[in-house]
Design an enzyme around this catalytic site. Structure first.
Site, PDB file in Angstrom:
ATOM      1  N   ASP A   1      -3.419  65.673  67.450  1.00  0.00           N
ATOM      2  CA  ASP A   1      -3.976  66.708  68.329  1.00  0.00           C
ATOM      3  C   ASP A   1      -4.725  66.066  69.509  1.00  0.00           C
ATOM      4  O   ASP A   1      -5.451  65.090  69.318  1.00  0.00           O
ATOM      5  CB  ASP A   1      -4.953  67.538  67.484  1.00  0.00           C
ATOM      6  CG  ASP A   1      -5.451  68.781  68.188  1.00  0.00           C
ATOM      7  OD1 ASP A   1      -4.625  69.631  68.538  1.00  0.00           O
ATOM      8  OD2 ASP A   1      -6.679  68.913  68.373  1.00  0.00           O
TER       9      ASP A   1
ATOM     10  N   GLU B   1       2.922  50.284  56.905  1.00  0.00           N
ATOM     11  CA  GLU B   1       2.705  49.711  55.567  1.00  0.00           C
ATOM     12  C   GLU B   1       3.396  50.560  54.500  1.00  0.00           C
ATOM     13  O   GLU B   1       3.594  50.121  53.385  1.00  0.00           O
ATOM     14  CB  GLU B   1       1.209  49.689  55.225  1.00  0.00           C
ATOM     15  CG  GLU B   1       0.409  48.626  55.926  1.00  0.00           C
ATOM     16  CD  GLU B   1      -1.082  48.816  55.623  1.00  0.00           C
ATOM     17  OE1 GLU B   1      -1.434  49.411  54.574  1.00  0.00           O
ATOM     18  OE2 GLU B   1      -1.887  48.391  56.465  1.00  0.00           O
TER      19      GLU B   1
HETATM   20  C1  GLC Z   1      -4.761  71.344  70.627  1.00  0.00           C
HETATM   21  C2  GLC Z   1      -4.263  72.430  69.695  1.00  0.00           C
HETATM   22  C3  GLC Z   1      -5.005  73.688  69.988  1.00  0.00           C
HETATM   23  C4  GLC Z   1      -6.486  73.459  69.728  1.00  0.00           C
HETATM   24  C5  GLC Z   1      -6.990  72.260  70.505  1.00  0.00           C
HETATM   25  C6  GLC Z   1      -8.315  71.801  69.985  1.00  0.00           C
HETATM   26  O1  GLC Z   1      -4.438  71.575  71.948  1.00  0.00           O
HETATM   27  O2  GLC Z   1      -2.873  72.548  69.804  1.00  0.00           O
HETATM   28  O3  GLC Z   1      -4.549  74.768  69.226  1.00  0.00           O
HETATM   29  O4  GLC Z   1      -7.219  74.584  70.090  1.00  0.00           O
HETATM   30  O5  GLC Z   1      -6.127  71.151  70.432  1.00  0.00           O
HETATM   31  O6  GLC Z   1      -8.152  71.159  68.752  1.00  0.00           O
END
Ligand code: GLC
Length: 544
Positions: A207, A258
């Site tokens: 993310d 790993e």
């Molecule tokens: C990313 C995710 C989104 C979230 C953001 C904060 O963009 O896809 O849904 O709100 O990160 O984690």
């Protein structure tokens, strides 16, 4: 599938709260996903990317993690997770989990400890705490803005009741950013990676992979984070896309390597397209979402530019493209494409906004998807797009839960409209999503797209996706090559990949297929090819 399975994989995004609810509480759960594994097997997916299901107060639908190594009770237990991995494995499907390393939840035990321990403590150093500006420290440390509206800093009250330091949150105040300058944060995330790798996951979707490290001089950056991470003068944002990220991802890659089974990482890196390759070097991440095709309007030249950009930019490192048209953060493409050319979009649609032409949107979505699925690379499918599902564009404000809706005083729609629970059965309560409720109400338009209706109709979007994935695999298109077809009429775009000609007509008129394709065998079509003509807003795969 090749040995490097991810290169040509079909990866299906499950948004757990909206996929299938096994216990009838109105919220999707892990046992619900396990039950639907035969459906995913029949669709022909190679992997599932599972959006966050870890313990969370759900201020950002789970992207605010309070315990990275446990399942939130809303979704089940760790035992349910193990059952899910086992069921997926039986169907030859890998499970990729979402890793959220830029920020935790403010309910994470480390953040609570940081608040309690006070300024200058080792606990506080796990997050980005700073003193405020001005004589009283009343001003935030920088002018940086949050993705979800407002300033990206929140002031805390210290244990003695006095106004104290400020902490950074690039998203909601309930999502404090980790301090990646601190080696303890690195150690912690390595243990999180190993926890899930040991449980048998096929990899991670990382993310906001372009955030994490921040310029330690904390310079001014008054721009909204959505505006592309560079200012008018070409200066890069101090909180994104920093060089320090790459040794970190190399280290994570070593850890993945790993383990047996070719575990992978895919970056959600919203960087300018010319910089994505830096994340995709052979010793870093395997893939990074290519958001250019997703952003392109349904228009031949724009689609061509987006595809060219993807190939050009990844070429230096040999990484496959990760093609995508929809996800849980964007308006569903079957709806987006139902608006006139030139329309600009936020993250959602309000009932007071102009409404789309749903039939046109679906017709174009099927064409744009069929065109994309013939390309070499990996493809990502967002749950429900295989049913041709539209966005919920008339969701009333009282149901909207995305933080940007509330923080903007209801002027930003937020992303709830693409997160509505799936319809499985047209005539069951909650369209078969749950026996007891639905955390967001489903629009009536979902009935016509329910999985049972789609499965029974030969020309449905579901059957188009199924046939596409089968043929894509059979012809090795995901690891094939791409050569543009020259001389097509304006608005018509085509390429050849491993003996398949993939052609899209983005005009509103039928177009005669040019030689040598006039009488070519039609392998797949989003609208039937008749009399050697490609219908308006349609695409086809032909034997080349
Ligand atoms: C990313 C995710 C989104 C979230 C953001 C904060 O963009 O896809 O849904 O709100 O990160 O984690």
């Amino acid at each position: 599938m090749t040995q490097e399975w991810w290169r040509d994989a079909v990866i299906y995004q499950v948004y757990p709260r909206s996929f299938a609810d096994a216990n009838g509480d109105g919220m999707g759960d892990l046992p619900g996903i396990t039950e639907k594994m035969p459906y995913l097997g029949a669709l022909g997916v190679d992997a599932i990317w599972l959006s966050p299901f870890m313990r969370s107060p759900m201020r950002d639908a789970g992207y605010d993690v309070a315990d990275y190594c446990d399942v939130d009770p809303l979704f089940g237990t760790l035992a349910d997770f193990d059952d899910l991995v086992a069921a997926a494995t039986q169907h030859g499907i890998k499970l990729i989990v979402d890793l959220v390393p830029n920020h935790s939840s403010s309910e994470h035990e480390f953040f609570k400890a940081a608040l309690a321990a006070g300024p200058g403590s080792p606990e506080r150093d796990l997050y980005v705490f700073k003193d405020g500006l001005g004589p009283e420290g009343n001003e935030p440390p920088t002018d940086w803005l949050s993705h979800f509206e407002g300033i990206a800093w929140t002031r805390v009250t210290e244990a003695d009741g006095t106004p104290g330091q400020w902490y950074l949150h690039l998203f909601d105040p309930s999502q404090p950013d980790w301090n990646w300058e601190n080696p303890k944060v690195h150690e912690y995330f390595e243990s999180v990676l190993r926890f899930w790798l040991d449980r048998g996951v096929g990899g991670f979707r990382v993310d906001v992979a372009h955030a994490l490290f921040k310029d330690q001089t904390f310079p001014s950056w008054p721009h909204h984070p959505h505006r592309g991470n560079v200012d008018e003068a070409g200066n890069r944002a101090p909180q994104f896309d920093r060089d320090e990220l790459h040794p970190l991802y190399r280290r994570w890659r070593e850890i993945l390597d790993e383990y047996e089974g070719d575990r992978m990482m895919v970056a959600e890196a919203s960087v300018t397209p010319d910089r994505l390759w830096r994340y995709l070097r052979a010793d870093e991440m395997h893939e990074g979402f290519n958001f250019e095709y997703m952003k392109a309007p349904f228009e031949a030249e724009a689609m061509k530019r987006a595809i060219d950009l993807g190939f050009e930019n990844n070429a230096p490192v040999g990484a496959p493209n990760s093609w995508v048209l929809s996800n849980h953060d964007a308006i569903r493409h079957a709806t987006k494409m139902g608006y006139p050319a030139g329309t600009t979009f936020g993250e959602g649609i309000l009932p007071s906004d102009p409404q789309p032409d749903a039939d046109l949107g679906l017709r174009r979505a099927r064409a744009a998807t069929l065109f994309m699925h013939g390309l070499p690379g990996a493809v990502y499918v967002y749950q429900g797009e295989e049913l041709g599902l539209p966005e919920h564009t008339t969701l009333a404000g009282e149901f909207r839960q995305d933080p940007s809706f509330e923080r903007s005083g209801g002027t930003r729609a937020g992303r709830d409209g693409c997160r509505v629970p799936l319809p499985w059965q047209a005539s069951a309560p909650y369209y078969g999503f749950s026996s007891g409720g639905s955390w967001l109400p489903q629009p009536e338009s979902f009935a016509a797209h329910a999985a049972d209706v789609e499965a029974a109709a030969p020309d449905s979007t579901l059957n188009l996706y199924r046939s596409t994935f089968a043929l894509r695999k059979q012809r090795g298109l995901g690891v094939g090559t791409h050569a543009w077809i020259d001389g097509l009429p304006a608005g018509v775009l085509g390429y050849v990949n491993n003996g398949v000609a993939v052609i899209v007509n983005t005009t509103g008129e039928a177009q005669a297929l040019p030689a040598p394709f006039t009488d070519a065998e039609v392998l797949l079509a989003s609208v039937a090819v008749e009399g050697g003509h490609l219908a308006a807003d349609s695409a086809a795969w032909l034997a080349a």
